[in-house]
Each structure stands twice: as C-alpha cells, then as structure tokens.
Design a protein around this motif. Structure first.
Motif, mmCIF file in Angstrom:
data_model
loop_
_atom_site.group_PDB
_atom_site.id
_atom_site.type_symbol
_atom_site.label_atom_id
_atom_site.label_comp_id
_atom_site.label_asym_id
_atom_site.label_seq_id
_atom_site.Cartn_x
_atom_site.Cartn_y
_atom_site.Cartn_z
ATOM 1 N N ALA A 1 3.879 9.450 3.789
ATOM 2 C CA ALA A 1 3.022 8.685 3.022
ATOM 3 C C ALA A 1 2.641 7.767 2.235
ATOM 4 C CB ALA A 1 2.470 9.530 1.972
ATOM 5 N N LEU A 2 3.363 6.947 2.221
ATOM 6 C CA LEU A 2 3.517 5.646 1.458
ATOM 7 C C LEU A 2 3.288 4.253 3.109
ATOM 8 C CD1 LEU A 2 6.725 4.778 -0.665
ATOM 9 C CD2 LEU A 2 4.554 5.119 -1.253
ATOM 10 N N GLU A 3 3.301 5.152 3.998
ATOM 11 C CA GLU A 3 2.909 4.252 5.224
ATOM 12 C C GLU A 3 1.558 4.067 5.367
ATOM 13 O OE1 GLU A 3 5.347 5.518 8.561
ATOM 14 O OE2 GLU A 3 7.196 5.344 7.673
ATOM 15 N N ILE A 4 1.416 5.536 5.860
ATOM 16 C CA ILE A 4 -0.518 6.031 5.457
ATOM 17 C C ILE A 4 -1.284 5.393 4.322
ATOM 18 C CG2 ILE A 4 -2.110 7.749 5.567
ATOM 19 C CD1 ILE A 4 0.088 9.362 6.929
ATOM 20 N N LEU A 5 -0.673 5.084 3.561
ATOM 21 C CA LEU A 5 -1.647 4.784 1.684
ATOM 22 C C LEU A 5 -1.600 3.351 2.804
ATOM 23 C CD1 LEU A 5 -2.430 4.975 -0.751
ATOM 24 C CD2 LEU A 5 -0.825 5.211 -1.424
ATOM 25 N N ALA A 6 -0.624 2.736 3.212
ATOM 26 C CA ALA A 6 -0.300 1.295 3.477
ATOM 27 C C ALA A 6 -1.875 0.633 4.699
ATOM 28 C CB ALA A 6 0.809 0.101 3.834
ATOM 29 N N ILE A 7 -1.559 1.780 5.348
ATOM 30 C CA ILE A 7 -1.960 0.871 5.882
ATOM 31 C C ILE A 7 -3.505 1.213 5.791
ATOM 32 C CG2 ILE A 7 -2.822 2.237 8.784
ATOM 33 C CD1 ILE A 7 -0.550 3.229 9.075
#
Length: 197
Positions: free
Chosen positions: A92-98
C-alpha cells in the motif's frame, strides 16, 4: 490445459475491479461473442451453485468482472468497518508513493510499475480515504484515474503536493523511497497517535 471457464475466471481475477471488456475477452480467449456469453454463463452457474464460493461474475456495460457475492455482504462490511491492520502494508505504501508522484494514474499503469496486481491495496487506500478516483483515461476501456485525496495531505502533514520531497532527495535504494517519503513527515508518529485514539 485449463478450461475456458477457468481462463475467464483467472483473467477477471487478475483484472480486479476494472473488469475486462467483451472485445478484449473475445481476443484473449479466441472465441466469438456468443461463445463468450456461453462461457460466462457456465462460470456464473459454477460460482452460484458452489456454496463455498464467495465471488460472482457480473456483466455491466459490455464489461465482465468478478465481485463478492451478496451472501458475503455482512462479513465484507465488517471487514471494511474494522481496521484489520493498523499500519499500511508495504504494498500500500508503494502504491501510495507511485500515485503521489505520477497522478493521475490508472491501476494498469501502477501494475506495470510494480510488476504485480494492485487491486487489493488500492481498495484499502480508497477505503482509508488516502486516494480517490478522478475521472477516466481516454483509452480503451476508459480505466479509472487515481489521485491522492485532500485527506492524504492532512494525514501526512503536507500543505500541498508541492511539499512532496523531490525524487532526487531519496537515497539510492529505491525500495526505501516510500518509507522516506512518509517518515520525513512523521508518518510513524501519526500512526501511533491514531492507534491511541
């Protein structure tokens, strides 16, 4: 070799909440429209008669998709009412950063960057109010465009998206990018505060 019903089910599962348009399924399964309808009917019968299945196939606006079945509504509602994981997952953190840096962006574009399906984590981020949909892309299937929400700015203590750290400020290790992004604004402290509420 997998049956056409199994292939259809797998494709729709991989497609997530966007589903797949009839025309694309016809090409992927190498069938005509009538045959696709028959395959979908067989899959629907299989899922509806299987008491152990919690999913169903639906057909809306020339698009097929898998959704949770009505009989599972209570447990799904319970899941979304209860925060089963206090902290955001790594995915979820990866997606939020993207999304923060590439918005507006479609799920398929996010999947291309990450190399894996992002549907589940996207739903979690939407439920938490950190991202939202903002129209559709002028492309086949008109996929939804995802952007960060006003709550995203509030949650991570940003005044605007202009406050996001520059990409150049991150360490060479790209895997640390999303944590650097959020730790720099006190994400951990805010998570602890929320857990204590």
């Amino acid at each position: 070799m997998a049956s056409k019903e199994a292939n259809l089910e797998a494709l729709l599962y991989a497609a997530g909440d966007n589903g797949i348009e009839e025309t694309h399924l016809i090409d992927l399964l190498e069938v005509n429209k009538e045959e696709l309808s028959e395959i979908a009917d067989e899959l629907e019968k299989k899922l509806s008669t299987d008491t152990n299945s919690g999913i169903q196939i639906i057909h809306i606006a020339h698009t097929y998709k898998l959704t949770t079945s009505p009989q599972t509504a209570k447990v799904i509602e319970k899941y979304f009412q209860k925060d089963l994981t206090k902290n955001l997952s790594q995915s979820a953190l990866e997606i939020l950063a993207i999304i923060a840096y590439r918005q507006p962006i479609t799920r398929v574009e996010i999947d291309d960057i990450r190399g894996v399906n992002s549907s589940g984590a996207l739903q979690t981020l939407i439920w938490r109010g950190l991202i939202e949909t903002n129209g559709t892309k002028d492309a086949p299937g008109h996929p939804k465009l995802y952007v960060t929400s006003d709550y995203f700015l509030q949650y991570f203590n940003y005044q605007s998206l202009a406050d996001l750290p520059l990409i150049e400020e991150f360490a060479d290790n790209e895997n640390d990018m999303e944590m650097d992004l959020f730790d720099s604004k006190g994400m951990v402290d805010r998570q602890i505060e929320k857990e204590g509420e």
